[in-house]
Design a protein around this motif. Sequence first.
Motif, short mmCIF file in Angstrom:
data_model
loop_
_atom_site.label_atom_id
_atom_site.label_comp_id
_atom_site.label_asym_id
_atom_site.label_seq_id
_atom_site.Cartn_x
_atom_site.Cartn_y
_atom_site.Cartn_z
N ASP A 151 19.93 5.56 -12.78
CA ASP A 151 20.16 5.58 -11.33
C ASP A 151 19.01 4.99 -10.52
OD1 ASP A 151 22.63 6.85 -11.70
OD2 ASP A 151 21.67 8.82 -11.81
N ARG A 152 17.94 4.57 -11.18
CA ARG A 152 16.81 4.03 -10.43
C ARG A 152 17.12 2.63 -9.89
NH1 ARG A 152 11.14 5.81 -13.47
NH2 ARG A 152 11.47 8.07 -13.21
N LYS A 153 16.79 2.45 -8.62
CA LYS A 153 16.95 1.15 -7.96
C LYS A 153 15.60 0.73 -7.39
CE LYS A 153 21.57 0.91 -8.18
NZ LYS A 153 22.35 -0.19 -8.79
N TYR A 154 15.35 -0.58 -7.40
CA TYR A 154 14.05 -1.10 -6.98
C TYR A 154 14.19 -2.17 -5.89
CZ TYR A 154 12.16 1.31 -11.03
OH TYR A 154 11.80 2.29 -11.93
N ASP A 155 13.27 -2.11 -4.94
CA ASP A 155 13.21 -3.13 -3.89
C ASP A 155 12.66 -4.44 -4.43
OD1 ASP A 155 13.96 -1.19 -1.89
OD2 ASP A 155 11.91 -0.44 -1.99
N LEU A 156 11.78 -4.33 -5.41
CA LEU A 156 11.12 -5.51 -5.99
C LEU A 156 10.98 -5.31 -7.49
CD1 LEU A 156 9.53 -8.18 -5.66
CD2 LEU A 156 7.49 -6.80 -5.17
N ILE A 157 11.45 -6.30 -8.25
CA ILE A 157 11.29 -6.31 -9.71
C ILE A 157 10.61 -7.62 -10.08
CG2 ILE A 157 12.43 -6.23 -11.96
CD1 ILE A 157 14.73 -4.70 -10.69
N VAL A 158 9.61 -7.54 -10.96
CA VAL A 158 8.90 -8.74 -11.42
C VAL A 158 8.87 -8.76 -12.93
CG1 VAL A 158 7.47 -8.93 -9.34
CG2 VAL A 158 6.63 -7.62 -11.29
N ALA A 187 20.14 -6.72 -12.64
CA ALA A 187 21.23 -6.74 -11.65
C ALA A 187 21.75 -5.32 -11.37
CB ALA A 187 22.36 -7.64 -12.13
N ASN A 188 21.68 -4.46 -12.38
CA ASN A 188 22.16 -3.08 -12.21
C ASN A 188 21.13 -2.17 -11.56
OD1 ASN A 188 24.69 -3.56 -13.38
ND2 ASN A 188 23.91 -3.20 -15.45
N HIS A 189 19.88 -2.61 -11.49
CA HIS A 189 18.82 -1.73 -10.99
C HIS A 189 18.09 -2.32 -9.78
CE1 HIS A 189 18.96 1.32 -14.21
NE2 HIS A 189 19.47 0.31 -14.90
N LEU A 190 18.59 -3.41 -9.25
CA LEU A 190 18.02 -4.01 -8.05
C LEU A 190 18.71 -3.43 -6.82
CD1 LEU A 190 15.91 -6.23 -7.27
CD2 LEU A 190 17.85 -7.83 -7.18
N ALA A 191 17.93 -3.00 -5.84
CA ALA A 191 18.49 -2.49 -4.60
C ALA A 191 19.28 -3.59 -3.89
CB ALA A 191 17.38 -1.97 -3.70
N PRO A 192 20.25 -3.23 -3.04
CA PRO A 192 21.09 -4.25 -2.39
C PRO A 192 20.32 -5.34 -1.67
CG PRO A 192 22.01 -2.07 -2.04
CD PRO A 192 20.69 -1.85 -2.72
N ASP A 193 19.21 -5.00 -1.05
CA ASP A 193 18.38 -6.00 -0.36
C ASP A 193 17.14 -6.37 -1.16
OD1 ASP A 193 20.09 -6.06 1.85
OD2 ASP A 193 19.12 -4.30 2.73
N GLY A 194 17.13 -6.02 -2.44
CA GLY A 194 15.94 -6.24 -3.27
C GLY A 194 15.79 -7.66 -3.75
N CYS A 195 14.62 -7.93 -4.33
CA CYS A 195 14.29 -9.25 -4.87
C CYS A 195 13.79 -9.12 -6.30
CB CYS A 195 13.20 -9.93 -4.04
SG CYS A 195 13.69 -10.35 -2.36
N THR A 199 0.80 -1.23 0.00
CA THR A 199 0.00 0.00 0.00
C THR A 199 0.83 1.28 0.00
OG1 THR A 199 -0.18 -0.14 2.41
CG2 THR A 199 -1.95 -1.14 1.12
N ASN A 200 2.11 1.18 0.29
CA ASN A 200 2.98 2.36 0.28
C ASN A 200 3.94 2.39 -0.90
OD1 ASN A 200 1.97 3.43 2.76
ND2 ASN A 200 3.22 1.94 3.87
N ALA A 201 3.79 1.43 -1.80
CA ALA A 201 4.76 1.29 -2.89
C ALA A 201 4.45 2.20 -4.07
CB ALA A 201 4.81 -0.15 -3.36
N LYS A 202 5.52 2.71 -4.68
CA LYS A 202 5.44 3.39 -5.97
C LYS A 202 5.85 2.37 -7.03
CE LYS A 202 5.69 6.83 -9.03
NZ LYS A 202 6.14 6.03 -10.19
N ILE A 203 5.00 2.18 -8.04
CA ILE A 203 5.20 1.11 -9.01
C ILE A 203 5.37 1.68 -10.41
CG2 ILE A 203 4.25 -1.00 -10.00
CD1 ILE A 203 2.67 -1.33 -7.37
N ASP A 204 6.49 1.34 -11.05
CA ASP A 204 6.73 1.66 -12.44
C ASP A 204 6.49 0.39 -13.27
OD1 ASP A 204 7.51 4.29 -11.89
OD2 ASP A 204 9.59 3.67 -11.51
N ALA A 205 5.86 0.57 -14.42
CA ALA A 205 5.56 -0.57 -15.29
C ALA A 205 6.06 -0.26 -16.70
CB ALA A 205 4.06 -0.85 -15.30
#
Length: 234
Positions: A102-109, A145-153, A56-62
């Motif tokens: 420079d964009r990094k994501y916590d979650l990529i699907v 791999a270049n846009h995933l945050a260090p603790d991202g999935c 509910t707090n996530a900003k989602i790019d598609a």
Amino acid sequence: MFQFKQFSVDQSGCAMKINTDGVLLGAIADGDKSVSILDIGTGTGVIALMLAQRFTNAKIDAVEIDTDAAKTAEINFKGSPFADRLTVYASDFENYFDEFPDRKYDLIVSNPPFYISSLKSPGKKKSLAKHTEADFFERLIKGIANHLAPDGCYWLIVPVTLMEMVIALAENHCIYPLKIINVYSYPHSEAHRVIICFGFNKVLGQISKLTIYKEAKVYSDEYLKLLSPYFLNF
């Protein structure tokens, strides 16, 4: 028009309609901290919408390469309760990554649709398609791999036959399988899909299974529970 409990999805203009692979990925993909999410190949936008409902707090790019599908996804986003948190980009993922380095994501699907036809193609055509798939995944995983945050999935769903190739390519870019979920149609059938969660941690934490039907036309309890927050008839 496909009506969910909290949103609706117009599928017009989209080659890839709502399917089991997509809704499974949308319901399962998870992360400890998911305030920035990227959906690669969003199609109708259903996975992004499901994730917006959950996080509910996530900003989602598609990102969607098909301009007609991107327009449909945008309409679906704007008509949802999550409109202010969803943005669609009519672009392929490589151009998108180049535009926003420079964009990094916590979650990529991602739920790549192209492999379906290749599995049905015999002989040389099948071999050529497999080579193309390897090249596609190489480019996709390099960008992720270049846009995933260090603790991202990073979560994706693919046929079981592609699992080893995808894992090997991912490991070449220092992302490793954290969870593997084998998907079965029936309790005694062979797994036909696999959902994989990747991250920078080298420890594989969980291998599990998910069965869709307990018998013909009767969904399993686990499938019903998983999709009940979304489907009207569940």
